[in-house]
Design a protein around this motif. Structure first.
Motif: not given
Length: 897
Positions: A661-667
């Motif tokens: 659930g991190t920004q980088t994961a979604q990106v």
């Protein structure tokens, strides 16, 4: 008007010393007609400049190709100059005039052609210091007038040549840094005008450089060897036809030089009292202190012609301030964090020493700060000879600095005019320009450019100041597309990627740095840790990017086995061949969501590894298709499907949420196309939620940051991408600028709000990785992109996405075909103006943003439908797409969303 301009061979104008058996020719075209295209071309190669002795003639070739045309049926000879010219026909069968005659000249194509020997200073010279740089010299005679002369030279270590008292060439840090065990560059110099009838003298300084000097932070040195040596060959042709060859051999003599120490990290110590005036000039008597050189047995099979752009002095900076710090130290401010050295003048009695120390920043009290240099000393010492005004600049070291502390100078006499900052980097041609209505964004663009300048010194380094300065693969792949906009980087990365291929491990793993010096000779920290996701992927991302931007199919073909080896290495890791969930990884390096006292962000490292696995496989698949490797294309298409499915099975929950659930994961999932349908929608919404929770601030590190704004713009949230861009408080790109940054920092908070530092251990103020935002500025804000199926901007995509906060933006790119421009301006009457330039022999797909009907658009005051050069008009959700041929266009649209 239809004419040929800018004829080049292997990206260069009139190169000498080529080591490529079948060079490639490129040219640009100009026309005063819109929609101009090439129908055919002809290349003629001659042995003489008038073009009378034709060696090869392509004939009229029916093709629109005007770049990367390989002369594959022509056999080139070592040392020979070839003259060539080009003409072309347009679709109306009108021919250009012949281009101006251009040429290329070959280097030495085989090791057997090297007649010189490796020479070095003898083991014992009286008074010769352990770190002292040697001088080598030889005198020779020429009886007759010189028609042509070339020097071919290289060294174990670094070398600097002088001929009859004058510096040979204008480059520095030769022969450059390569994987020396496998590849050693040599340089070619035209020295025709430096020779004279009668006695001539050739001389050389040798320095430790990367070969023998200190590298990395563990105190390692002599990683490649502990003997400095010179290899040189001079070919001279006289007007009467006589041929002379002068080589490095036992006829040379050696002595200790005034350079008592010169190290990449630590600086240089120079004792001017030891100078021997005239030692590279005729009439000098090399008796006392000069000894016969020794011959060193060393391979010549590793020699390759110069591949990358040479390092040169590219800028000169004048200091902006002379200050006294609170501690009472005398410091000059160059006004810009730069890389190179200081050229200075000084006057004093013999034996008096002055010292210059170099630093990037001052501390919060305004004192000189060197804590972030770690063990690097960055110190230049100069001992005067006492002969009036003396001028000096270093030879074999470079510093990363803005501030210079002066010690030993007569403070009452110091003037800023005594000092100049000499900016050095690989002399890559400037190709890209971006400016806009916001001065802070323009400063960000400036900082990105200077981050490149500071770190593209022969290899793409992470930082240029501390005891590191290594070719980190992760940084290089994150920044390559930005770099390829700003400068012509094809030669630079060609050389580096060839080193990557030879340093690649037997199992296909890719070392963290190229050339690989970590893990060698006692480097325990990384001894068993060779390959990391997002770092090793440079083996795939970088050659693919060079192919896209320059149409360099030859490099893609060269690197293809290396690309395959990397993904097969990943495939062999762990029990599941479609997941990468084993081994060491840097993860989302320096992300702000990291645990306390950790450099690694919160994004699961197996998640990052598998995402990049999928991405690299997708690029190898594309490369296989480009190179017509049908079996591999089938193989890697299947592998990609399996990796993508394994990613989804492992990291996407049944309800369509990403398990990380991190920004980088979604990106990463969105950027690499790893989710679709509801899962894609949920990832997009999760990213927006995370940004809202952080009050629209990023928490991404090295892995997520380059793609963050692209993902937002591509998924309908361009407004949030702009919001991130314009943030000025920590963490943001502009925060650094509010703190006075003139280059990109390694850490978002390298200098904290209260003026303290993030740390001493790892706090570079010239680290280009986060400068990858430049890629988004050029491709989204300005809107200059390409169609991947037709590389090198043959089919341009102009898709600007104006946003809140900017009134105008202007992007320009000098592509292989010519200048591309996309500039938009919000007019006072509410209209949007878009200026576009499309080079001859290309086409462009242009999005006219916010226009809902072609009747709302004019081009130079005319209705869009009546515009010459437009082939197609098509309405779309984002605006109107049009297809145009070459030319300059000015569009105005009635409304701006």
């Amino acid at each position: 008007m239809f004419k040929i301009t800018d004829v080049r061979c292997e990206y260069k104008v009139n190169p000498i010393g080529l080591g490529i058996p079948h060079p490639r020719i490129s040219w640009k075209l100009e026309s005063d007609q819109r929609g101009a295209r090439q129908l055919a071309y002809q290349i003629v190669v001659s042995a003489d400049e008038p073009g009378n002795e034709v060696l090869w003639d392509s004939g009229k070739v029916m093709s629109d190709a005007s770049i990367q045309i390989e002369l594959d049926s022509m056999a080139c000879e070592s040392g020979k100059r070839y003259y060539y010219r080009v003409r072309a026909w347009n679709e109306q069968e009108e021919s250009t005039d012949w281009s101006d005659m251009a040429y290329w000249e070959m280097g030495l194509l085989s090791p057997q052609e090297w007649k010189g020997e490796w020479i070095q200073a003898p083991g014992v010279i009286a008074g010769f210091g352990a770190e002292q740089c040697p001088m080598l010299r030889r005198s020779f005679r020429i009886e007759g007038k010189v028609k042509s002369a070339r020097i071919y030279a290289t060294a174990l270590g670094l070398y600097e040549l002088k001929l009859n008292g004058r510096k040979v060439g204008d480059s520095y840090f030769n022969p450059g840094w390569t994987s020396y065990q496998e590849r050693l560059q040599y340089q070619t110099y035209d020295v025709t005008n430096l020779l004279q009838t009668g006695e001539n003298v050739i001389g050389a300084f040798l320095g430790t450089g990367w070969y023998k000097g200190h590298l990395a932070w563990e105190g390692l040195h002599s990683i490649y060897g502990d003997q400095l040596a010179l290899l040189l060959q001079m070919h001279i042709e006289l007007e009467n036809g006589e041929q002379l060859t002068i080589v490095s051999d036992g006829e040379w003599k050696a002595a200790g030089s005034p350079i008592l120490m010169s190290e990449i990290y630590h600086g240089e110590t120079y004792d001017a009292r030891l100078e021997q005036p005239g030692w590279t000039e005729a009439g000098f008597h090399d008796q006392g202190g000069w000894h016969q050189v020794q011959i060193l047995a060393h391979s010549k099979d590793i020699l390759v012609a110069q591949e990358s752009d040479p390092v040169r002095i590219v800028n000169e900076l004048k200091p902006v301030e002379l200050m006294k710090t609170p501690k009472g130290e005398l410091v000059i401010d160059m006004g810009q964090n730069m890389v190179g050295w200081v050229r200075f003048e000084v006057e004093g009695e013999a034996g008096k020493e002055v010292m210059l120390q170099h630093a990037e920043v001052l501390d919060r009290e305004g004192n000189f700060y060197i804590g972030n240099l770690r063990k690097a000393k960055q110190t230049v010492r100069y001992i005067m000879k006492g002969n009036g005004v003396e001028a000096y600049e270093p030879h074999f070291t470079f510093q990363g600095f803005r501030y210079v502390k002066l010690t030993g100078f007569d403070e009452s006499k110091v003037r800023l005019e005594q000092f100049k900052g000499m900016v050095l980097h690989s002399d890559m041609e400037r190709t890209g320009y971006f400016e806009c209505s916001d001065p802070l964004i323009n400063q960000l663009q400036h900082n990105i450019e200077w981050g490149l300048k500071g770190n593209f010194l022969d290899v793409p380094t992470d930082c240029p100041q501390r005891d590191e300065r290594l070719g980190w693969t992760g940084d290089a792949q994150m920044f390559i597309r930005t770099a390829a906009y700003l400068h012509g980087t094809a030669d630079f990365f060609t050389k580096w990627l060839r080193d990557l291929a030879v340093d690649q491990l037997d199992n296909g793993g890719v070392p963290f740095v190229i050339p690989n010096v970590l893990g060698k000779k006692g480097g325990e920290e990384f001894k068993d840790q060779h390959s990391s996701a997002a770092w090793g992927d440079a083996a795939v991302i970088n050659p693919w990017t060079i192919y896209l931007v320059y149409g360099d199919k030859r490099l893609l073909s060269e690197q293809y086995d290396s690309m395959k080896a990397w993904v097969e290495y990943i495939r062999s890791q762990g029990e599941n061949e479609f997941l990468w969930n084993t081994g060491f990884h840097f993860g989302d390096w320096l992300a702000l969501d990291a645990k306390e006292d950790s450099y690694v962000g919160a994004t699961d490292r197996d998640y990052i590894a598998t995402a990049f696995y999928a991405y690299s496989v997708s690029l190898v698949l594309k490369a296989a298709e480009v190179l017509n490797k049908a079996d591999d294309a089938v193989k890697y298409a299947e592998l990609y499907r399996n990796v993508r499915k394994a990613f989804q099975d492992e990291f996407v929950t049944p309800s369509g949420r990403l398990a990380v659930g991190t920004q980088t994961a979604q990106v990463l999932a969105l950027m690499f196309g790893l989710v679709e349908g509801p899962a894609k929608e949920r990832a997009t919404q999760k990213l927006i939620e995370l940004l809202e929770e952080s009050d629209y601030h990023l928490t991404t590190g090295f892995v997520g940051t380059p793609y963050l704004n692209f993902v937002l713009s591509d998924n309908g949230y361009n407004d949030i991408a702009y919001k991130l861009l314009f943030q000025q408080d920590y963490p943001s790109w502009l925060y650094q600028i509010t703190k006075g940054a003139t280059t990109i920092w390694e850490h978002w908070d390298g200098i904290k709000e209260d003026g303290t530092f993030w740390s001493d251990d790892m706090n570079s103020f010239n680290h280009y990785a986060y400068g990858a935002i430049g890629d988004w500025l050029y491709r989204v804000v300005a809107g200059i992109d390409l169609d991947e199926t037709v590389p090198a901007y043959k089919r341009i995509v102009i898709k600007p996405q104006p946003g809140e906060g900017l009134h105008w933006a202007d992007g320009r790119l000098e592509s292989m075909y010519g200048m591309i421009r996309s500039a938009w301006h919000k007019l006072d009457d509410g209209k949007l103006r878009l200026d576009v330039t499309v080079p001859v022999n290309t086409t462009a797909e242009i999005l006219l943003p916010a226009a809902s009907s072609e009747t709302q658009v004019t081009e130079n005051g005319k209705p869009l439908g009546e515009t010459e050069g437009i082939d197609k008009i098509e309405a779309a959700e984002q605006g109107i797409w049009i297809t145009v041929g070459s030319g300059s266009y000015r569009f105005e649209m009635d409304q701006v969303k």
